[in-house]
Structures are given as C-alpha cells and as structure tokens.
Design a protein around this motif. Structure first.
Motif, PDB file in Angstrom:
ATOM      1  N   THR A  15       0.809  -1.216   0.000  1.00 42.88           N
ATOM      2  CA  THR A  15       0.000   0.000   0.000  1.00 42.88           C
ATOM      3  C   THR A  15       0.844   1.269   0.000  1.00 42.88           C
ATOM      4  O   THR A  15       0.342   2.347   0.313  1.00 42.88           O
ATOM      5  CB  THR A  15      -0.963  -0.012   1.209  1.00 42.88           C
ATOM      6  N   ASP A  16       2.096   1.167  -0.365  1.00 44.30           N
ATOM      7  CA  ASP A  16       2.971   2.332  -0.453  1.00 44.30           C
ATOM      8  C   ASP A  16       2.383   3.375  -1.410  1.00 44.30           C
ATOM      9  O   ASP A  16       2.521   4.575  -1.201  1.00 44.30           O
ATOM     10  CB  ASP A  16       4.358   1.928  -0.948  1.00 44.30           C
ATOM     11  N   VAL A  19      -0.554   6.156  -0.148  1.00 44.35           N
ATOM     12  CA  VAL A  19      -0.232   7.327   0.674  1.00 44.35           C
ATOM     13  C   VAL A  19       0.277   8.507  -0.152  1.00 44.35           C
ATOM     14  O   VAL A  19       0.251   9.642   0.322  1.00 44.35           O
ATOM     15  CB  VAL A  19       0.755   6.986   1.817  1.00 44.35           C
ATOM     16  N   GLU A  24      -6.879  10.153  -3.785  1.00 44.86           N
ATOM     17  CA  GLU A  24      -7.458   8.992  -3.100  1.00 44.86           C
ATOM     18  C   GLU A  24      -8.279   8.109  -4.043  1.00 44.86           C
ATOM     19  O   GLU A  24      -9.443   7.812  -3.791  1.00 44.86           O
ATOM     20  CB  GLU A  24      -8.293   9.447  -1.902  1.00 44.86           C
ATOM     21  N   ILE A  82      -8.961   3.266   0.005  1.00 46.66           N
ATOM     22  CA  ILE A  82      -7.880   3.071   0.966  1.00 46.66           C
ATOM     23  C   ILE A  82      -6.929   4.267   0.845  1.00 46.66           C
ATOM     24  O   ILE A  82      -6.526   4.643  -0.262  1.00 46.66           O
ATOM     25  CB  ILE A  82      -7.137   1.728   0.755  1.00 46.66           C
ATOM     26  N   THR A  83      -6.606   4.858   1.995  1.00 47.28           N
ATOM     27  CA  THR A  83      -5.753   6.049   1.989  1.00 47.28           C
ATOM     28  C   THR A  83      -4.560   5.934   2.920  1.00 47.28           C
ATOM     29  O   THR A  83      -3.704   6.805   2.929  1.00 47.28           O
ATOM     30  CB  THR A  83      -6.572   7.291   2.390  1.00 47.28           C
ATOM     31  N   GLU A  84      -4.508   4.875   3.711  1.00 48.66           N
ATOM     32  CA  GLU A  84      -3.423   4.702   4.668  1.00 48.66           C
ATOM     33  C   GLU A  84      -2.665   3.409   4.402  1.00 48.66           C
ATOM     34  O   GLU A  84      -3.241   2.417   3.973  1.00 48.66           O
ATOM     35  CB  GLU A  84      -3.964   4.694   6.091  1.00 48.66           C
ATOM     36  N   LYS A  85      -1.381   3.444   4.707  1.00 45.37           N
ATOM     37  CA  LYS A  85      -0.533   2.277   4.514  1.00 45.37           C
ATOM     38  C   LYS A  85      -0.915   1.174   5.496  1.00 45.37           C
ATOM     39  O   LYS A  85      -1.192   1.425   6.657  1.00 45.37           O
ATOM     40  CB  LYS A  85       0.937   2.658   4.701  1.00 45.37           C
ATOM     41  N   LYS A  86      -0.925  -0.057   4.999  1.00 40.63           N
ATOM     42  CA  LYS A  86      -1.217  -1.247   5.793  1.00 40.63           C
ATOM     43  C   LYS A  86      -0.120  -2.282   5.560  1.00 40.63           C
ATOM     44  O   LYS A  86       0.652  -2.168   4.611  1.00 40.63           O
ATOM     45  CB  LYS A  86      -2.561  -1.863   5.384  1.00 40.63           C
TER      46      LYS A  86
END
Length: 92
Positions: A15-16, A19, A24, A82-86
């Motif tokens: 998920t790099d 961000v 988005e 999805i907007t945040e790294k996981k």
C-alpha cells in the motif's frame, strides 16, 4: 487517462502507493488494490512507489494483463477507498 494495477499486486497488496495519491483513487480488494479510472488524475506519483512494479499507464499495460484495465474499473466500484498504509499480504 488512468493508471491500472495489474497482476503483480495480486497476493501482495503493498500500500505504499496509496499514501502518495493526491486524489485517493485507490480501492482495496481482498487480494489486491484497484485504481478508479474516473478518479485517477494520471499524476504517476504511485508508479515509483510500487515495490512490485504493478502499476501501469493504461496505454502501457502488458498484453498478458490487459484484462486488468476493466477489472480495475469494475472492482473499484465494489471496494472501499484506501488512503493509509497497511501491512502487505506477502513479504517479498
């Protein structure tokens, strides 16, 4: 124009890329990410961030992965943004 997430993302789901996306336009599926073609502004910020080189401009998707262009459009409609790294699914 848009970018497309293709086969190399399947099963890893790094998920790099999400961000750095200014609009988005990434959506999270169970096994991979998708780019919404109507939201992508073609800025290319995500391309160098993908550690598995899974993101292509729609005009440059390799022939063996052309079905991913339509798949991104279809699946982005069904998935959550999805907007945040996981944590990725696979540690490559």
């Amino acid at each position: 124009m848009t970018h497309v997430v293709a086969q190399p993302c399947f099963g890893c789901k790094y998920t790099d890329c999400v961000v750095v996306c200014p609009v988005e336009c990434f959506y999270e599926g169970e096994k991979m990410l998708y780019i919404h073609p109507e939201e992508c502004i073609d800025c290319e910020a995500c391309v160098p961030e993908c550690p598995v080189e899974a993101i292509f401009h729609e005009d440059n998707v390799p022939d063996e992965w052309t079905e991913y262009t339509q798949m991104n459009a279809d699946e982005a409609e069904k998935c959550e943004v999805i907007t945040e790294k996981k944590e990725p699914l696979a540690d490559q």
